[in-house]
Design an enzyme around this catalytic site. Structure first.
Site, PDB file in Angstrom:
ATOM      1  N   TYR A   1     -11.230 -34.322  -6.557  1.00  0.00           N
ATOM      2  CA  TYR A   1     -11.818 -33.237  -7.335  1.00  0.00           C
ATOM      3  C   TYR A   1     -12.103 -33.697  -8.768  1.00  0.00           C
ATOM      4  O   TYR A   1     -13.199 -33.470  -9.297  1.00  0.00           O
ATOM      5  CB  TYR A   1     -10.870 -32.034  -7.346  1.00  0.00           C
ATOM      6  CG  TYR A   1     -11.394 -30.842  -8.112  1.00  0.00           C
ATOM      7  CD1 TYR A   1     -12.304 -29.964  -7.534  1.00  0.00           C
ATOM      8  CD2 TYR A   1     -10.963 -30.567  -9.411  1.00  0.00           C
ATOM      9  CE1 TYR A   1     -12.779 -28.864  -8.225  1.00  0.00           C
ATOM     10  CE2 TYR A   1     -11.431 -29.476 -10.111  1.00  0.00           C
ATOM     11  CZ  TYR A   1     -12.338 -28.624  -9.510  1.00  0.00           C
ATOM     12  OH  TYR A   1     -12.813 -27.540 -10.211  1.00  0.00           O
TER      13      TYR A   1
ATOM     14  N   SER B   1     -15.373 -28.703 -14.850  1.00  0.00           N
ATOM     15  CA  SER B   1     -13.978 -28.278 -14.963  1.00  0.00           C
ATOM     16  C   SER B   1     -13.355 -29.069 -16.103  1.00  0.00           C
ATOM     17  O   SER B   1     -13.825 -30.173 -16.441  1.00  0.00           O
ATOM     18  CB  SER B   1     -13.226 -28.576 -13.662  1.00  0.00           C
ATOM     19  OG  SER B   1     -11.826 -28.412 -13.834  1.00  0.00           O
TER      20      SER B   1
END
Length: 282
Positions: free
Chosen positions: A158, A145
């Site tokens: 995350y 990401s």
């Protein structure tokens, strides 16, 4: 395989393949002529997805049960894929979860689950795939990401897992290059899936920050067979983040605050994220 662009006719295994980026990636590989194994912990849904993609593309695809946090389950998934489709040529480690909220409010179970799926799942799959590819070549794509090269409050764990995936992928690329095995980290921005629903990123940034699952899928297909270690989707946002990383921390944080990036995942629409958060519960 990593010396020439992807040509199709290969066997590709995709984790988290029942929905979102995984489903779109399966469809893209099928259109490119690959034989595809989709793995997901939601067995009923991944079987349904495989049937739908097979009918839509006319390609060879199967949906198989997979718990990426369980090494035995991952090994069984890859073994079943090879038995049905042939030796593995590419693995896409796509499975991941992204609950939002302040780190101190996050339950220990959710912290452990994020690390187990987002990071340990990638480690498990990469090791198993690399051992199967040794001597014949192949490619591993790890879906990270842009949160793996930047910081977003509300996504502390995350971000930690995705930073780890980026560093791991770069290192594994160097380790496996001599064996003819490529490794690429794909770094999507905000993807229009259930995972990122309800964020509050400012409207002016959305045209260059948001992408469709199909955009990420195209980048993944293009990465297989390439020598690229990192691919940002969209490229424009990746370039902006790269430039920002060179700024002093205080300046970068002020820019982030002025652009409201620091609240994009702390001030979310709880109603828009409710269904996703419920699905994350064991």
């Amino acid at each position: 395989m990593n010396s020439t662009p992807y040509q199709g006719g290969r066997v590709v295994a995709i984790t988290g393949g029942a929905r979102g980026i995984g489903r779109a990636t399966g469809a893209a590989f099928l259109r490119a002529g690959a034989r595809v194994a989709l793995g997901d912990i939601d067995t009923a849904l991944v079987e349904k997805t495989a049937a739908e993609l097979g009918e839509a593309t006319g390609g060879v695809v199967c949906g198989l049960p997979l718990d990426v946090t369980d090494r035995a389950s991952f090994a069984s998934f890859l073994d079943a894929a090879a038995e049905r489709l042939g030796p593995l040529d590419a693995l896409v480690n796509n499975a991941g979860i992204m609950p939002t909220g302040n780190f101190t409010d996050e339950t220990d179970d959710m912290t452990d689950r994020m690390v187990a799926i987002n990071l340990c799942g990638v480690l498990n799959g990469s090791k198993l795939a690399a051992r199967r590819m040794t001597g014949r070549g192949g490619h591993i794509v790890n879906v990270a990401s842009l949160a793996g090269v930047s910081a977003f409050p509300g996504l502390a764990t995350y971000c930690a897992t995705k930073h780890a995936v980026v560093g791991f992928s770069e290192t594994l690329h160097l380790e496996l290059a001599a064996n003819g095995i490529g490794v690429t980290a794909v770094l999507p921005g905000v993807v229009h899936t259930e995972l990122s629903a309800g964020h509050s990123a400012p409207k002016w940034i959305r045209p260059i920050a948001e992408v469709e699952p199909e955009d990420v899928a195209c980048a993944i297909v293009a990465a297989v067979g390439s020598h690229r270690t990192k691919v940002a989707v969209p490229r424009a946002l990746g370039a902006i983040i790269k430039v920002a990383a060179g700024l002093p921390d205080r300046v970068r944080h002020r820019v982030s605050h002025a652009a409201h990036f620091d609240t994009a995942f702390t001030r979310v629409d709880p109603g828009a994220r409710a269904a996703y958060h419920r699905r994350l519960q064991p």
